[in-house]
Design a protein around this motif. Structure first.
Motif, mmCIF file in Angstrom:
data_model
loop_
_atom_site.group_PDB
_atom_site.id
_atom_site.type_symbol
_atom_site.label_atom_id
_atom_site.label_comp_id
_atom_site.label_asym_id
_atom_site.label_seq_id
_atom_site.Cartn_x
_atom_site.Cartn_y
_atom_site.Cartn_z
ATOM 1 N N LEU A 2 20.809 -6.466 -3.643
ATOM 2 C CA LEU A 2 22.307 -7.027 -4.032
ATOM 3 C C LEU A 2 22.034 -7.538 -5.764
ATOM 4 O O LEU A 2 23.461 -7.908 -5.878
ATOM 5 C CB LEU A 2 22.164 -8.717 -2.934
ATOM 6 N N THR A 3 21.356 -6.973 -6.332
ATOM 7 C CA THR A 3 21.434 -7.806 -7.862
ATOM 8 C C THR A 3 21.948 -6.066 -8.558
ATOM 9 O O THR A 3 23.104 -6.371 -9.342
ATOM 10 C CB THR A 3 20.140 -7.341 -8.708
ATOM 11 N N GLY A 4 22.236 -5.092 -7.477
ATOM 12 C CA GLY A 4 23.335 -4.167 -7.917
ATOM 13 C C GLY A 4 22.759 -3.299 -9.370
ATOM 14 O O GLY A 4 23.227 -2.090 -9.497
ATOM 15 N N ALA A 5 22.054 -3.356 -10.051
ATOM 16 C CA ALA A 5 21.599 -2.874 -10.125
ATOM 17 C C ALA A 5 20.383 -1.547 -10.095
ATOM 18 O O ALA A 5 19.005 -1.072 -10.932
ATOM 19 C CB ALA A 5 20.161 -4.003 -11.509
ATOM 20 N N VAL A 6 19.816 -1.745 -8.436
ATOM 21 C CA VAL A 6 18.785 -1.189 -8.317
ATOM 22 C C VAL A 6 18.708 -0.240 -7.130
ATOM 23 O O VAL A 6 19.070 -1.169 -5.910
ATOM 24 C CB VAL A 6 17.655 -1.605 -8.396
ATOM 25 N N HIS A 7 18.275 0.660 -6.125
ATOM 26 C CA HIS A 7 18.575 1.027 -4.896
ATOM 27 C C HIS A 7 16.977 2.282 -4.863
ATOM 28 O O HIS A 7 16.475 2.262 -5.383
ATOM 29 C CB HIS A 7 19.623 2.287 -5.419
ATOM 30 N N PHE A 8 16.844 1.918 -3.404
ATOM 31 C CA PHE A 8 15.287 2.000 -2.591
ATOM 32 C C PHE A 8 15.618 3.367 -1.724
ATOM 33 O O PHE A 8 16.473 2.528 -0.582
ATOM 34 C CB PHE A 8 14.911 0.972 -2.590
ATOM 35 N N THR A 9 15.214 4.030 -1.387
ATOM 36 C CA THR A 9 14.891 4.541 -0.893
ATOM 37 C C THR A 9 13.176 4.705 -0.292
ATOM 38 O O THR A 9 12.035 5.438 -0.868
ATOM 39 C CB THR A 9 15.056 5.874 -0.718
ATOM 40 N N ILE A 10 12.894 4.343 1.137
ATOM 41 C CA ILE A 10 11.198 4.422 1.953
ATOM 42 C C ILE A 10 10.959 5.823 2.215
ATOM 43 O O ILE A 10 12.078 6.142 3.416
ATOM 44 C CB ILE A 10 10.925 3.076 2.792
ATOM 45 N N ASP A 11 9.940 6.627 2.215
ATOM 46 C CA ASP A 11 10.140 8.037 2.327
ATOM 47 C C ASP A 11 8.573 7.527 2.984
ATOM 48 O O ASP A 11 8.114 8.242 2.215
ATOM 49 C CB ASP A 11 10.288 8.606 1.412
ATOM 50 N N LYS A 12 8.350 7.344 3.627
ATOM 51 C CA LYS A 12 7.176 7.513 4.174
ATOM 52 C C LYS A 12 6.268 6.460 3.584
ATOM 53 O O LYS A 12 6.704 4.941 3.698
ATOM 54 C CB LYS A 12 6.511 8.933 4.692
ATOM 55 N N LYS A 13 5.304 6.552 2.776
ATOM 56 C CA LYS A 13 4.567 6.153 2.248
ATOM 57 C C LYS A 13 4.708 5.999 0.614
ATOM 58 O O LYS A 13 3.962 4.877 -0.098
ATOM 59 C CB LYS A 13 2.956 6.042 2.022
ATOM 60 N N LYS A 14 5.572 6.630 0.524
ATOM 61 C CA LYS A 14 6.321 6.891 -1.149
ATOM 62 C C LYS A 14 7.589 5.606 -1.175
ATOM 63 O O LYS A 14 8.423 5.578 -0.108
ATOM 64 C CB LYS A 14 6.561 7.946 -1.403
ATOM 65 N N ILE A 15 7.846 5.208 -2.043
ATOM 66 C CA ILE A 15 9.099 4.351 -2.067
ATOM 67 C C ILE A 15 10.019 5.098 -4.404
ATOM 68 O O ILE A 15 9.176 5.320 -4.525
ATOM 69 C CB ILE A 15 8.814 2.443 -2.651
ATOM 70 N N ILE A 16 11.200 5.394 -3.464
ATOM 71 C CA ILE A 16 11.698 6.298 -5.008
ATOM 72 C C ILE A 16 12.460 5.402 -5.300
ATOM 73 O O ILE A 16 13.667 4.322 -4.837
ATOM 74 C CB ILE A 16 12.777 7.182 -4.257
ATOM 75 N N VAL A 17 12.963 4.869 -6.207
ATOM 76 C CA VAL A 17 13.323 3.655 -7.190
ATOM 77 C C VAL A 17 15.053 4.380 -8.122
ATOM 78 O O VAL A 17 14.391 5.303 -8.586
ATOM 79 C CB VAL A 17 12.432 3.055 -8.260
ATOM 80 N N LYS A 18 15.747 3.955 -7.635
ATOM 81 C CA LYS A 18 16.463 4.525 -8.552
ATOM 82 C C LYS A 18 18.061 3.662 -9.238
ATOM 83 O O LYS A 18 17.582 2.569 -8.246
ATOM 84 C CB LYS A 18 18.271 5.844 -7.869
ATOM 85 N N PRO A 19 18.356 3.353 -10.519
ATOM 86 C CA PRO A 19 19.446 2.692 -11.200
ATOM 87 C C PRO A 19 20.683 2.426 -9.778
ATOM 88 O O PRO A 19 20.968 3.846 -9.022
ATOM 89 C CB PRO A 19 20.129 2.779 -11.961
ATOM 90 N N ASP A 68 0.542 -1.267 0.072
ATOM 91 C CA ASP A 68 -0.090 -0.301 -0.161
ATOM 92 C C ASP A 68 1.123 1.390 -0.440
ATOM 93 O O ASP A 68 0.610 2.153 0.800
ATOM 94 C CB ASP A 68 -1.272 -0.211 1.153
ATOM 95 N N VAL A 69 1.875 1.128 -1.250
ATOM 96 C CA VAL A 69 2.496 2.489 -1.491
ATOM 97 C C VAL A 69 2.247 3.246 -2.593
ATOM 98 O O VAL A 69 2.001 2.500 -3.307
ATOM 99 C CB VAL A 69 3.880 2.295 -0.983
ATOM 100 N N ASP A 70 3.201 4.289 -2.899
ATOM 101 C CA ASP A 70 2.803 5.063 -4.690
ATOM 102 C C ASP A 70 4.650 4.840 -4.547
ATOM 103 O O ASP A 70 5.680 4.402 -3.965
ATOM 104 C CB ASP A 70 2.721 6.433 -4.170
ATOM 105 N N VAL A 71 5.364 4.712 -5.718
ATOM 106 C CA VAL A 71 6.064 4.970 -6.257
ATOM 107 C C VAL A 71 6.581 6.090 -7.531
ATOM 108 O O VAL A 71 6.173 6.718 -7.794
ATOM 109 C CB VAL A 71 6.511 3.245 -7.099
ATOM 110 N N GLU A 72 7.910 6.295 -7.346
ATOM 111 C CA GLU A 72 8.538 7.358 -7.978
ATOM 112 C C GLU A 72 9.728 6.845 -8.627
ATOM 113 O O GLU A 72 10.206 6.994 -7.696
ATOM 114 C CB GLU A 72 8.891 8.629 -7.121
ATOM 115 N N TYR A 73 9.265 7.316 -9.504
ATOM 116 C CA TYR A 73 10.898 6.645 -10.800
ATOM 117 C C TYR A 73 12.290 8.191 -10.815
ATOM 118 O O TYR A 73 11.945 8.432 -11.459
ATOM 119 C CB TYR A 73 10.849 5.619 -12.135
ATOM 120 N N GLN A 74 13.393 7.745 -10.068
ATOM 121 C CA GLN A 74 14.381 8.446 -10.936
ATOM 122 C C GLN A 74 15.204 7.847 -11.401
ATOM 123 O O GLN A 74 16.660 7.430 -10.800
ATOM 124 C CB GLN A 74 14.680 9.293 -9.561
ATOM 125 N N GLY A 75 14.881 7.206 -12.618
ATOM 126 C CA GLY A 75 15.533 6.654 -14.034
ATOM 127 C C GLY A 75 15.173 4.721 -13.369
ATOM 128 O O GLY A 75 14.358 4.417 -12.007
#
Length: 386
Positions: free
Chosen positions: A369-386, A337-344
């Protein structure tokens, strides 16, 4: 040696219980193995999270160092072999979203691990919760309702037992009204329909059905995703209406995925047979086949698939079969039950199995651990970065 024996050797090597003879056999096999064989054997189904993330890597590297020190003049195993062992350790961790397979040694089925304690800025997994809307428009919060009879209709009793809703026909000629059970994001639920058909609803889904099947057919309407075990009744076919597709069955087990943010409506058959149609074209599926209806063109694709991937959610796991980060995150969004924001957006395709009972941070650790992606949890939003 067959793959089972090799996997046993690999497991004993990782756990530190392998004899010198067994180590030699494993070395001998590794010299002639290709990458696919290494991944298949050294990623045993019994591996736990600790095996994959720590013990495998630690034991392999420790063994490499030990052998290098103990046999400095041994030229029978060139340094390239030790590099390959290190590559194998990396492959075990990187392949299939770190190859996280959550099995218990004493069971022949995947079993989700217990949820880890929630930490600061973490997200708990979904739970069993849903809302029931009755024919008069009134609603019942099923998570808050007590076990037992929650509603009496004309000829039908509606009962709740833990995370299951059940309809029991009490008279020969029950009246029928339309009910809807709806799960939110972060919710799932089970319902046993008046005919005995069992339905598992995934997150952000709804099922509309009559409280008694009084006509010549048993028709329900689905939005979202559900797994069906249809009670057999040759004289009264069962029909699932989903978007522009119909699924017609007599008695069978199948999964339907029809979220509006997905480009396809997917029906996957596990047992029996079903006929899918878009009103113009019809296809009969066999077990292990999936029909995918493109939402834009309304054209079908028929595929041979591993049905376990389609019903993984019902069995308590995420199972990714080489999918994009967008596909992964759509499942994450619904379950946590979150939202997602892609920064790449990484180009990696992810493959593997992770427990749905884990907190979001644990899932993200595995993906990272794949080394391909990184995440930041900002309250109810997930920030996705390569």
């Amino acid at each position: 040696m067959d793959k089972t024996q090799l996997a046993e050797l690999a497991h004993r090597f990782v756990s530190g219980t392998a004899t010198e003879e067994e180590k030699a056999l494993l070395h001998q096999w590794f010299d002639s193995a290709d990458k696919d064989e290494v991944e298949e054997v050294l990623l045993p189904e019994r591996a736990t999270e600790d095996d994959v993330r720590t013990r495998i890597k630690t034991r392999l590297l420790a063994a490499i160092n030990e052998e290098t020190q103990d046999q400095p003049e041994d030229r029978s195993r060139p340094i390239g072999l030790y590099i390959r062992w290190m590559a194998a350790a990396a492959a075990i961790i990187a392949v299939s979203i770190t190859g996280l397979y959550l099995w218990k040694n004493n069971k022949a089925q995947r079993t989700p691990v217990a949820a880890t304690p929630v930490t600061h800025n973490d997200l708990l997994p979904g739970t069993n919760k849903a809302t029931l809307t009755l024919g008069d428009g009134s609603t019942i919060n099923l998570a808050a309702a007590k076990n037992g009879i929650i509603q009496k209709l004309a000829g039908t009793l509606i009962a709740k037992q833990d995370s299951q809703l059940r309809y029991n026909i009490a008279t020969a000629n029950p009246a029928a009204e339309m009910n809807t059970i709806q799960t939110p994001r972060g919710g799932q639920y089970q319902v046993v329909l008046p005919d005995g058909t069992k339905v598992w609803l995934n997150a952000a889904s709804s099922l509309t059905y009559p409280t008694a099947f009084t006509g010549a057919e048993r028709t329900v309407r689905l939005n979202g995703e559900a797994y069906f075990e249809v009670a057999a009744n040759a004289g009264k076919p069962f029909r699932v209406m989903v978007g522009n597709m119909q699924v017609n069955v007599l008695g069978t087990h199948f999964n339907v995925m029809a979220y509006e943010d997905e480009g396809e409506i997917r029906t996957t058959l596990l047992e029996g047979s079903v006929r899918v149609t878009n009103g113009v074209v019809a296809h009969l599926l066999k077990p292990g086949q999936a029909a995918r209806l493109d939402r834009s063109s309304e054209s079908f694709r028929l595929l041979d698939v591993d049905p376990s991937e389609s019903v993984a959610w019902k069995n308590g796991v995420f199972q990714f079969g080489g999918v994009s980060i967008e596909t992964v995150m759509r499942e994450i969004v619904r379950w946590y039950d979150v939202d997602v924001e892609y920064q790449g957006r990484p180009n990696e395709h992810f493959r593997g199995t992770i427990s749905r009972s884990a907190n979001a941070s644990e899932v993200f650790k595995m993906l990272e651990l794949t080394g391909a992606v990184h995440f930041t949890i900002d309250k109810k939003k997930i920030i996705v970065k390569p």
